[in-house]
Design a protein around this motif. Structure first.
Motif, mmCIF file in Angstrom:
data_model
loop_
_atom_site.group_PDB
_atom_site.id
_atom_site.type_symbol
_atom_site.label_atom_id
_atom_site.label_comp_id
_atom_site.label_asym_id
_atom_site.label_seq_id
_atom_site.Cartn_x
_atom_site.Cartn_y
_atom_site.Cartn_z
ATOM 1 N N LEU A 88 5.852 6.614 4.129
ATOM 2 C CA LEU A 88 6.945 6.578 3.167
ATOM 3 C C LEU A 88 6.915 5.337 2.289
ATOM 4 O O LEU A 88 7.028 5.421 1.063
ATOM 5 N N PHE A 89 6.761 4.171 2.908
ATOM 6 C CA PHE A 89 6.944 2.920 2.178
ATOM 7 C C PHE A 89 5.647 2.167 1.894
ATOM 8 O O PHE A 89 5.666 1.173 1.159
ATOM 9 N N ASP A 118 -4.211 -2.756 0.458
ATOM 10 C CA ASP A 118 -2.827 -2.369 0.176
ATOM 11 C C ASP A 118 -2.761 -0.846 0.002
ATOM 12 O O ASP A 118 -3.704 -0.223 -0.491
ATOM 13 N N LYS A 119 -1.641 -0.263 0.388
ATOM 14 C CA LYS A 119 -1.457 1.175 0.217
ATOM 15 C C LYS A 119 -0.072 1.470 -0.333
ATOM 16 O O LYS A 119 0.924 0.958 0.160
ATOM 17 N N LYS A 120 -0.027 2.315 -1.358
ATOM 18 C CA LYS A 120 1.250 2.791 -1.870
ATOM 19 C C LYS A 120 1.828 3.830 -0.919
ATOM 20 O O LYS A 120 1.118 4.677 -0.407
ATOM 21 N N ARG A 130 10.859 -2.328 0.845
ATOM 22 C CA ARG A 130 9.811 -3.296 1.140
ATOM 23 C C ARG A 130 8.726 -2.603 1.961
ATOM 24 O O ARG A 130 9.018 -1.879 2.905
ATOM 25 N N LYS A 131 7.466 -2.817 1.587
ATOM 26 C CA LYS A 131 6.358 -2.232 2.325
ATOM 27 C C LYS A 131 6.282 -2.800 3.739
ATOM 28 O O LYS A 131 6.811 -3.884 4.021
ATOM 29 N N VAL A 132 5.586 -2.084 4.617
ATOM 30 C CA VAL A 132 5.316 -2.606 5.949
ATOM 31 C C VAL A 132 4.457 -3.870 5.801
ATOM 32 O O VAL A 132 3.417 -3.846 5.150
ATOM 33 N N GLY A 133 4.913 -4.975 6.339
ATOM 34 C CA GLY A 133 4.187 -6.227 6.209
ATOM 35 C C GLY A 133 4.382 -6.913 4.874
ATOM 36 O O GLY A 133 3.796 -7.968 4.625
ATOM 37 N N GLY A 134 5.202 -6.335 4.003
ATOM 38 C CA GLY A 134 5.421 -6.903 2.669
ATOM 39 C C GLY A 134 6.417 -8.043 2.685
ATOM 40 O O GLY A 134 7.279 -8.138 3.567
ATOM 41 N N LEU A 135 6.310 -8.901 1.679
ATOM 42 C CA LEU A 135 7.196 -10.063 1.587
ATOM 43 C C LEU A 135 8.136 -9.980 0.393
ATOM 44 O O LEU A 135 8.995 -10.847 0.234
ATOM 45 N N LYS A 136 7.972 -8.964 -0.448
ATOM 46 C CA LYS A 136 8.831 -8.857 -1.617
ATOM 47 C C LYS A 136 9.393 -7.443 -1.740
ATOM 48 O O LYS A 136 8.794 -6.467 -1.289
ATOM 49 N N ASP A 137 10.578 -7.385 -2.366
ATOM 50 C CA ASP A 137 11.211 -6.094 -2.608
ATOM 51 C C ASP A 137 10.573 -5.420 -3.825
ATOM 52 O O ASP A 137 10.173 -6.090 -4.783
ATOM 53 N N ILE A 138 10.505 -4.104 -3.770
ATOM 54 C CA ILE A 138 9.934 -3.309 -4.860
ATOM 55 C C ILE A 138 11.029 -2.407 -5.411
ATOM 56 O O ILE A 138 11.700 -1.696 -4.657
#
Length: 235
Positions: A69-70, A83-85, A122-130
Motif C-alpha cells: 500500500l505505502f 525504493d518502491k512506490k 509515510r513509506k515503510v522505513g521513510g523519514l518524510k511525509d508524502i
C-alpha cells in the motif's frame, strides 16, 4: 443493470458520489457487484481518464500489505534494495479501491485514517511525509459495526470511510432484475463463445426467479456461462 427500487437508490448514490471526492463505503454480500459500483463511480467523475487501483485486503498477508500500500525506502528491511512506490502513490490523482476493507490489519488502520484525513502518508522505513491526492472507495461483505465491537476495526476509521454509504441488495431480493441480468449475460457470452442461444423458456425464467442465488450475480453469470458452453448449437 436493474430497475428495482433498491437499485434505483444505488444508481442515485453513484451519481451523488461522482460529484465529490469524499470516501465511499460499499457494503453487500459476496458477488453483488461492489467492484462494478466502485468502477462506475470512478468512470462517472473527473477521474474517469485516470488510474483505478484495486487492493484486495483479504488476499495480501499482514506482512506484505503495508509495503504494497505505502511502499518502502531502500534499506527499510533486508530485501529492500531499492525504493518502491506503494499502490497509494500509483493511484495518485485517481481512485484507490480497497476491497474487503474489514480484513485490513488493525495496526495499519491509523495509517489509512491519516491518509484519508490529511492526504499524507509515510513509506515503510521513510523519514518524510508524502502528499498525495487520491479518491478512497472501500468495500466489504462483513459487518464492520460488529468488528468494531470485537475491537478488530477502528470506529474512527469506519466513520471516515462511511461518508457516502452504498448498500447493494442481494440478487434474491431484486425481482425481475434477475431476468434483466440474465438476458445481459446471455447476449454477451453467446457472442464471445459463438453459440446460437435464442433465450430462456418460460420454465427457465420461473426457475431463475425462485432460486435463492447464494452466490448472487457471480453465481448467475457462471450458471449462464456453463449452460451456453454445453449448448450444442454453434455458429
Amino acid at each position: 443493470i436493474g430497475s428495482c427500487e433498491a437499485m434505483r437508490h444505488v444508481k442515485s448514490s453513484i451519481s451523488t458520489a461522482a460529484e465529490v471526492d469524499s470516501p465511499v463505503l460499499i457494503t453487500g454480500e459476496t458477488g453483488t457487484g461492489k467492484e462494478v459500483v466502485a468502477r462506475a463511480i470512478h468512470s462517472s467523475q473527473g477521474r474517469k481518464n485516470s488510474i483505478f487501483v484495486k487492493v484486495d485486503c483479504g488476499t495480501l498477508s499482514a506482512n506484505l500489505i503495508e509495503s504494497e500500500l505505502f511502499g518502502y525506502d531502500k534499506g527499510a528491511f533486508t530485501d529492500a534494495r531499492t525504493d518502491k512506490k506503494g499502490l497509494v502513490q500509483v493511484a495518485s490523482e485517481g481512485t484507490l479501491f480497497l476491497d474487503e476493507i474489514g480484513n485490513l490489519p488493525l495496526d495499519l488502520q491509523p495509517k489509512l485514517l491519516r491518509l484519508i484525513e490529511e492526504s499524507t502518508f509515510r513509506k515503510v522505513g521513510g523519514l518524510k511525509d508524502i502528499k498525495v491526492k487520491v479518491r478512497i472507495i472501500a468495500a466489504t461483505n462483513s459487518d464492520l459495526k460488529t468488528a468494531i465491537g470485537h475491537n478488530s476495526f477502528r470506529e474512527d476509521l469506519y466513520y471516515r470511510l462511511n461518508v457516502i454509504p452504498i448498500s447493494l441488495p442481494p440478487l434474491r431480493a431484486r425481482g425481475n432484475d434477475i431476468l434483466l441480468l440474465s438476458d445481459y449475460f446471455l447476449h454477451r457470452l453467446k457472442l464471445e463463445m459463438r453459440k446460437e442461444v435464442v433465450g430462456f423458456t418460460d420454465a427457465a425464467k420461473k426457475a431463475l426467479l425462485v432460486h435463492k442465488w447464494p452466490g448472487n450475480i457471480r453465481e448467475l453469470r457462471n450458471m449462464i456461462e456453463r449452460e451456453i458452453i454445453f449448448s450444442n448449437d454453434s455458429w
